[in-house]
Enzyme design. Structure first.
Site: not given
Ligand code: GLN
Length: 540
Positions: A13, A381, A507, A509
């Site tokens: 892999s 996030c 996000h 990214e």
């Molecule tokens: N743990 C946090 C939430 O649930 C952030 C989630 C994340 O960074 N994707 O809101």
């Protein structure tokens, strides 16, 4: 008639099957064809959403909220066709669909079996992407030939030519040709075995892509061709790339892979348009500047866990002719050694997403260090949530401020659960997922970076900025500059007094491409570059 290309992998892999598949997709698009990409994952999990990043790397989120394999990230970075929930299927999903049909009585009392019911469902998933306006569907099969879980998928793809015509299907097999130092020789036997195994199932590969550390030469590829029953010109070596993964398509072009595929599938295609891409590669190879960005996370030794973050940083670097060095900092080390020891001298600090308690205090320290030392900070996030927590504790003097994810008894839950999430116990697919609109305020750095006030970004989280504290934050100097269109949910916060402190609940990214860096990543790297140029630092 839609043509089908199947990409399988053999020997080991981690050969970069996803990258090769995405590169093929890109080359075909650049010959004017319309391409759709798809990944079939033989594991039994319904989706990777609940899998540990250690096991599976990053969970890649699509516009429609599907939580998918990280190879879909390669597809979106290399190709332009839409990807959605039909672009990734797992054994778990296939079985779930079949079992639901069985419960509804759709099989009319027949015995439900792997062949034909599971294989039919797999074929239906593959064919779901075919339509009159799609020239090629590229289906990548996860795992390695010989895996027990992969068998129904191999059986299904073996049958596709019977349904749609042999001339409309192409099998590409990716293998490893290891170089044995002791023997001073490249070894073709693992490839021979892997192809033998494929042929036992009834699949004769049309093209072999041989991954190698160093060039293996015609003698070896001719031998592979003979023993594997493949045309000589269809054995292609893919040597490891020195600078960047974005060079992979060029290596394949040098071996004429695009032309070979088009010829074998009997397609009409335009000339290959690669000029802008070659310019991009030239920029990647010849950066004029360099910045160091600390990425503070908790799966830091596992590179794939933050795959899209690193790629997006690279893209931002490409757009500024800058080599971005990601300094990977383990959040728990920060707790033990202190921020100064690990962050001194970096040009920017990025805290990516994450779940659970471990390493949280280290991330809070990183946000504090960036804020106090005027180092550009990009929170994503969870990285936004720790920024909000840090600011409450140290600037607003709400000492035990926290997210209710980490402390349910905190007297200041500045990050808390959405009402509608409170009742949910199921862990899969229960988050705020997928693309949501966000409106940015005049005068914010985010608006300046995007150049537009309405943006759409992908989410994956349960917890939110607690709007009860909004006024207090504004008063103290951390401003919510991006909200949901109705103004209720805070999506972006900034510290206007700071050179560049932007933290987002979504996000970004997942929406960056090598030739089109995400505006916030580009803004962040630009700020880091400015920071480096005004105050040259000694790296520790
Ligand atoms: N743990 C946090 C939430 O649930 C952030 C989630 C994340 O960074 N994707 O809101």
């Amino acid at each position: 008639m839609t043509r089908h290309i199947f990409v399988t992998g053999g020997v080991v892999s981690s050969l970069g099957k996803g990258l090769t598949s995405a590169s093929i997709g890109m080359l075909l698009e650049r010959r004017g064809l319309t391409v759709r990409m798809q990944k079939l994952d033989p594991y039994i999990n319904v989706d990777p959403g609940t899998m540990s990043p250690y096991q599976h790397g990053e969970v890649y989120v699509l516009d429609d909220g599907s939580e998918t394999d990280l190879d879909l990230g390669h597809y979106e970075r290399f190709t332009s066709g839409p990807v959605d929930r039909n672009s990734n299927f797992t054994t778990g999903q296939i079985y779930q669909t079949v079992i639901e049909k069985e419960r509804r009585g759709e099989y009319l009392g027949r015995t439900v079996q792997v062949v034909p019911h599971i294989t039919d469902e797999i074929k239906r998933s593959i064919r779901s992407l075919a339509s009159p306006d799609i020239d090629v569907v590229i289906t990548e099969l996860g795992g390695t030939i010989g895996d027990i879980e992969g068998l129904p998928f191999l059986e299904a793809i073996r049958q596709v030519p019977l349904d749609v015509g042999k001339e409309n299907c192409l099998f590409i097999h990716l293998t490893l040709v290891p170089y044995l130092k002791a023997a001073r020789e490249a070894k073709t036997k693992p490839t021979q075995h892997s192809v033998q195994q494929l042929r036992t199932i009834g699949i004769q590969p049309d093209i072999l892509v041989c991954r190698t550390e160093r060039a293996i030469g015609r003698e070896h590829t001719d031998k592979i061709a003979l023993f594997c029953n493949v045309e000589k010109r269809a054995v292609i070596e893919e040597v490891d790339k020195e600078f960047s993964i974005y060079e992979v398509p060029l290596g394949l072009v040098d071996h004429g892979l695009d032309e070979l595929i088009i010829e074998k599938l009997g397609m009409q295609a335009g000339p290959l348009q690669l000029d802008d891409y070659r310019q991009l590669i030239h920029r990647i190879r010849n950066p004029r500047h360099e910045v160091t960005i600390a990425v503070v996370g908790k799966y830091i030794e596992h590179r794939d866990a933050y795959k899209s973050i690193y790629e997006s940083l690279d893209h931002a670097g490409f757009s500024h002719s800058t080599r971005v060095i990601a300094k990977r900092v383990e959040a728990e080390d920060l707790e033990r050694q202190g921020a100064e020891a690990l962050l001194k001298g970096v040009d920017g600090i990025l805290v990516p997403g994450g779940f659970g308690m471990r390493g949280i205090e280290g991330k809070v320290l990183a946000a504090e260090y960036a804020r106090e030392n005027n180092i550009p900070y990009f929170g994503i996030c969870l990285g936004m949530q720790v920024a909000v927590i840090e600011f409450a504790r140290n600037v607003m003097k709400l000492e035990d401020a926290n997210s209710s994810e980490f402390n349910t008894d905190t007297s200041h839950p500045v990050i808390c659960l959405l009402e509608e999430q409170m009742e949910i116990e199921d862990k899969g697919g229960t988050m705020r997922l997928g693309t949501q609109p966000c409106v940015l305020s005049e005068g914010s750095r985010s608006l300046q970076a995007y150049g537009t006030s309405e943006v759409n970004e992908r989410h994956r989280h349960r917890y939110e900025f607690n709007s009860r504290y909004r006024e207090q934050y504004v008063h103290a100097g951390m401003v919510p500059v991006g909200t949901s269109p109705d103004g209720t949910l805070v999506e972006v916060v900034e510290i206007p007094e700071h050179p560049w402190y932007v933290a987002v609940q979504y996000h970004p990214e997942f929406k960056s491409q090598p030739h089109k860096s995400h505006p916030l990543f580009a803004g962040f790297v630009e700020a880091a570059l400015a920071e480096r140029q005004t105050r040259p630092r000694q790296l520790v």
